[in-house]
Write a protein that holds these residues in place. Structure first.
Motif, PDB file in Angstrom:
ATOM      1  N   VAL A  41      -8.313  30.841  79.113  1.00  0.00           N
ATOM      2  CA  VAL A  41      -9.143  30.559  79.981  1.00  0.00           C
ATOM      3  C   VAL A  41     -10.470  31.240  79.936  1.00  0.00           C
ATOM      4  CG1 VAL A  41      -7.330  29.072  81.149  1.00  0.00           C
ATOM      5  CG2 VAL A  41      -7.930  31.640  81.507  1.00  0.00           C
ATOM      6  N   CYS A  42     -11.111  30.886  80.877  1.00  0.00           N
ATOM      7  CA  CYS A  42     -12.252  32.383  81.650  1.00  0.00           C
ATOM      8  C   CYS A  42     -11.912  32.455  83.035  1.00  0.00           C
ATOM      9  CB  CYS A  42     -12.948  31.390  81.405  1.00  0.00           C
ATOM     10  SG  CYS A  42     -13.435  29.962  79.677  1.00  0.00           S
ATOM     11  N   ILE A  56      -9.957  33.081  87.998  1.00  0.00           N
ATOM     12  CA  ILE A  56      -9.472  32.255  86.554  1.00  0.00           C
ATOM     13  C   ILE A  56     -10.065  30.570  86.920  1.00  0.00           C
ATOM     14  CG2 ILE A  56      -7.466  32.027  84.646  1.00  0.00           C
ATOM     15  CD1 ILE A  56      -8.834  35.040  85.947  1.00  0.00           C
ATOM     16  N   GLN A  57     -10.358  30.281  85.722  1.00  0.00           N
ATOM     17  CA  GLN A  57     -10.629  29.111  85.964  1.00  0.00           C
ATOM     18  C   GLN A  57     -10.523  28.323  84.428  1.00  0.00           C
ATOM     19  OE1 GLN A  57     -15.004  27.125  85.382  1.00  0.00           O
ATOM     20  NE2 GLN A  57     -14.670  27.079  87.596  1.00  0.00           N
ATOM     21  N   SER A  58      -9.571  27.616  84.737  1.00  0.00           N
ATOM     22  CA  SER A  58      -9.925  25.905  83.206  1.00  0.00           C
ATOM     23  C   SER A  58     -10.984  25.696  82.079  1.00  0.00           C
ATOM     24  CB  SER A  58      -7.856  25.528  82.917  1.00  0.00           C
ATOM     25  OG  SER A  58      -8.121  24.516  82.419  1.00  0.00           O
ATOM     26  N   PRO A  59     -10.957  25.638  80.625  1.00  0.00           N
ATOM     27  CA  PRO A  59     -12.029  24.729  80.374  1.00  0.00           C
ATOM     28  C   PRO A  59     -12.046  23.416  79.917  1.00  0.00           C
ATOM     29  CG  PRO A  59     -11.612  26.978  79.394  1.00  0.00           C
ATOM     30  CD  PRO A  59     -10.068  26.526  80.355  1.00  0.00           C
ATOM     31  N   VAL A  60     -10.377  23.385  80.871  1.00  0.00           N
ATOM     32  CA  VAL A  60     -10.192  22.227  80.266  1.00  0.00           C
ATOM     33  C   VAL A  60     -10.217  20.795  81.387  1.00  0.00           C
ATOM     34  CG1 VAL A  60      -8.131  20.405  79.782  1.00  0.00           C
ATOM     35  CG2 VAL A  60      -8.076  22.630  78.321  1.00  0.00           C
ATOM     36  N   THR A  61      -9.574  21.655  83.174  1.00  0.00           N
ATOM     37  CA  THR A  61      -9.626  20.826  84.182  1.00  0.00           C
ATOM     38  C   THR A  61     -10.654  21.927  84.391  1.00  0.00           C
ATOM     39  OG1 THR A  61      -8.485  22.821  84.976  1.00  0.00           O
ATOM     40  CG2 THR A  61      -7.359  21.087  83.522  1.00  0.00           C
ATOM     41  N   ARG A  62     -11.707  22.626  84.866  1.00  0.00           N
ATOM     42  CA  ARG A  62     -12.668  22.838  85.369  1.00  0.00           C
ATOM     43  C   ARG A  62     -12.385  23.289  86.764  1.00  0.00           C
ATOM     44  NH1 ARG A  62     -18.470  19.418  83.072  1.00  0.00           N
ATOM     45  NH2 ARG A  62     -17.673  20.060  81.133  1.00  0.00           N
ATOM     46  N   GLU A  63     -11.141  24.087  86.799  1.00  0.00           N
ATOM     47  CA  GLU A  63     -10.117  24.226  88.321  1.00  0.00           C
ATOM     48  C   GLU A  63      -9.666  25.325  88.122  1.00  0.00           C
ATOM     49  OE1 GLU A  63      -7.877  20.550  89.781  1.00  0.00           O
ATOM     50  OE2 GLU A  63      -9.309  20.092  89.625  1.00  0.00           O
ATOM     51  N   ALA A  64      -8.716  25.856  89.191  1.00  0.00           N
ATOM     52  CA  ALA A  64      -8.012  27.179  88.816  1.00  0.00           C
ATOM     53  C   ALA A  64      -7.268  26.682  87.836  1.00  0.00           C
ATOM     54  CB  ALA A  64      -8.373  27.779  89.933  1.00  0.00           C
ATOM     55  N   ALA A  65      -7.114  28.170  86.985  1.00  0.00           N
ATOM     56  CA  ALA A  65      -5.771  28.179  86.516  1.00  0.00           C
ATOM     57  C   ALA A  65      -4.901  28.376  86.386  1.00  0.00           C
ATOM     58  CB  ALA A  65      -6.490  28.266  85.149  1.00  0.00           C
ATOM     59  N   SER A  71      -1.285  23.264  80.031  1.00  0.00           N
ATOM     60  CA  SER A  71      -2.641  21.956  80.023  1.00  0.00           C
ATOM     61  C   SER A  71      -4.076  22.482  80.500  1.00  0.00           C
ATOM     62  CB  SER A  71      -1.450  20.703  80.411  1.00  0.00           C
ATOM     63  OG  SER A  71      -1.482  20.993  81.734  1.00  0.00           O
ATOM     64  N   ASP A  72      -3.719  23.830  81.379  1.00  0.00           N
ATOM     65  CA  ASP A  72      -4.695  24.071  81.396  1.00  0.00           C
ATOM     66  C   ASP A  72      -4.990  25.648  80.581  1.00  0.00           C
ATOM     67  OD1 ASP A  72      -4.892  22.956  83.946  1.00  0.00           O
ATOM     68  OD2 ASP A  72      -4.444  24.770  85.273  1.00  0.00           O
ATOM     69  N   TRP A  73      -4.419  25.297  79.774  1.00  0.00           N
ATOM     70  CA  TRP A  73      -5.276  26.510  78.280  1.00  0.00           C
ATOM     71  C   TRP A  73      -5.577  25.628  76.821  1.00  0.00           C
ATOM     72  CZ3 TRP A  73       0.412  28.469  78.038  1.00  0.00           C
ATOM     73  CH2 TRP A  73       0.679  28.939  79.182  1.00  0.00           C
ATOM     74  N   THR A  74      -6.631  26.681  76.451  1.00  0.00           N
ATOM     75  CA  THR A  74      -7.032  26.443  75.601  1.00  0.00           C
ATOM     76  C   THR A  74      -7.181  27.356  74.267  1.00  0.00           C
ATOM     77  OG1 THR A  74      -9.243  24.368  74.685  1.00  0.00           O
ATOM     78  CG2 THR A  74      -9.833  26.033  76.225  1.00  0.00           C
ATOM     79  N   ALA A  83     -16.861  29.585  79.024  1.00  0.00           N
ATOM     80  CA  ALA A  83     -16.931  30.444  78.931  1.00  0.00           C
ATOM     81  C   ALA A  83     -18.777  30.962  79.695  1.00  0.00           C
ATOM     82  CB  ALA A  83     -17.060  31.874  78.600  1.00  0.00           C
ATOM     83  N   GLN A  84     -19.444  30.888  77.946  1.00  0.00           N
ATOM     84  CA  GLN A  84     -20.943  31.106  77.478  1.00  0.00           C
ATOM     85  C   GLN A  84     -21.698  30.056  78.422  1.00  0.00           C
ATOM     86  OE1 GLN A  84     -20.756  31.456  73.593  1.00  0.00           O
ATOM     87  NE2 GLN A  84     -21.058  33.289  73.308  1.00  0.00           N
ATOM     88  N   SER A  85     -21.509  28.737  78.069  1.00  0.00           N
ATOM     89  CA  SER A  85     -22.364  27.644  78.612  1.00  0.00           C
ATOM     90  C   SER A  85     -21.857  27.305  80.234  1.00  0.00           C
ATOM     91  CB  SER A  85     -21.517  26.530  77.998  1.00  0.00           C
ATOM     92  OG  SER A  85     -20.900  26.165  77.978  1.00  0.00           O
ATOM     93  N   HIS A  86     -21.043  28.313  80.611  1.00  0.00           N
ATOM     94  CA  HIS A  86     -21.546  27.492  82.531  1.00  0.00           C
ATOM     95  C   HIS A  86     -21.127  28.975  82.707  1.00  0.00           C
ATOM     96  CE1 HIS A  86     -19.286  24.042  80.260  1.00  0.00           C
ATOM     97  NE2 HIS A  86     -19.230  23.549  81.964  1.00  0.00           N
ATOM     98  N   ASN A  87     -21.627  29.830  82.690  1.00  0.00           N
ATOM     99  CA  ASN A  87     -21.969  31.093  83.720  1.00  0.00           C
ATOM    100  C   ASN A  87     -20.325  31.856  83.997  1.00  0.00           C
ATOM    101  OD1 ASN A  87     -24.034  32.723  84.534  1.00  0.00           O
ATOM    102  ND2 ASN A  87     -23.906  32.018  86.450  1.00  0.00           N
TER     103      ASN A  87
END
Length: 309
Positions: A41-42, A56-65, A71-74, A83-87
């Protein structure tokens, strides 16, 4: 190249602070054994209560991981790209078992005697992947292995923590010591845990009884007990003297479990305290439920079988 023992003893860390721009290229140094796992996650570094905290944020849900929700992980590459594209500030590994995370925090602030103990610990972990923390003030080790059942996880005096499940590890990729892979320390990680953190908790079967007194009756009883002064400070929201707000949360719950083992009532009393904060309800209440469950699991005496009042 400085050895880890020297780094610990003199408090030298040669890495950037958390508020500096992340060096994405360093993340390629993370062991392949970790990068191939779909457990990423990020994180975003934010100022909080006088120090740097992390969202801590999930790249899948875009919410708190959540650390217990696959299912929150990738995969690593997807988390890195997100992480790079969402600051975001970097990527985070989710611990699920089989890999032990050893966290040495704020080494530069430790007295010489504690540094000596930590340097000895590092000798025992020699040869496995080690990196600086993202804040630049701590050191992280990762190795293969399993902690003992009911292992203790934290030594506050040393600023040392050990986990293998249910936790996030924010990664820097800033290697210390030269090891690039995960060493299998299954034969001694349990003893290391006992030596530097303590013997595992002994679980004692405690009868979980429904509430027989009201919240206010319990609160008044504790106020009139030998723990009254300590309870008043914690219940009033004063967590001075504790390593963190979370440590104080657990201390209050551990005190309450002597008087009631009803999970609903423990939740209700805690919510009425000055320690209650929005974190309690984050991730569908995971934090609050985890703290209550852990306090009950480690309860060894209750009002019914103890005369301590």
């Amino acid at each position: 190249r400085l050895r880890l023992r020297t780094i610990i003893l003199v408090g030298i860390l040669f890495v950037p602070q958390a508020n500096m721009a992340p060096k994405w290229s360093a993340l390629k140094n993370i062991p392949k054994e970790m990068r191939v796992l779909p457990q990423w996650v990020c994180y975003k570094a934010v100022p909080r209560e006088g120090h740097w905290g992390k969202i801590i944020q999930s790249p899948v849900t875009r919410e708190a991981a959540k650390s217990n929700c696959p299912s929150d992980w990738t995969d690593f590459e997807t988390a890195l790209a997100y992480a790079q594209s969402h600051n975001m500030d970097g990527v985070t590994f989710v611990l699920t078992g089989g890999i032990v995370f050893i966290d040495l925090d704020e080494i530069d602030e430790k007295p010489q005697e504690e540094r000596k103990q930590l340097s000895e610990l590092c000798e025992g972990l020699d040869g496995t992947y080690c990196e600086s923390s993202v804040s630049g003030r701590g050191i992280h080790f990762f190795c293969k292995g399993t902690l003992p059942e009911n292992a203790r996880k934290k030594n506050e005096r040393l600023g040392l923590e050990m986990y293998e499940t249910g936790r996030f590890a924010c990664m820097s990729g800033n290697v210390i010591g030269g090891a690039t892979g995960l060493k299998d320390l299954s034969d001694r990680i349990g003893e290391i845990n006992r030596q530097y953190i303590g013997e595992p908790y002994r679980e004692i079967s405690i009868e979980r009884r429904p509430a027989t007194a009201s919240d206010m009756e319990i609160i008044d009883a504790i106020r009139n007990s030998k723990q009254g002064a300590k309870f008043e400070r914690l219940y009033g929201g004063d967590w001075s003297g504790y390593e963190s707000h979370s440590s104080a949360d657990f201390a209050l719950l551990k005190m309450l479990t002597f008087w009631t083992q009803d999970e609903t009532q423990l939740d209700s009393i805690f919510r009425s305290s000055g320690l209650y904060r929005p974190k309690w309800d984050k991730c569908n209440g995971y934090y609050g439920k985890y703290q209550i469950g852990n306090a009950l699991r480690l309860t060894t005496a209750t009002r019914k079988n103890s005369m301590e009042m």
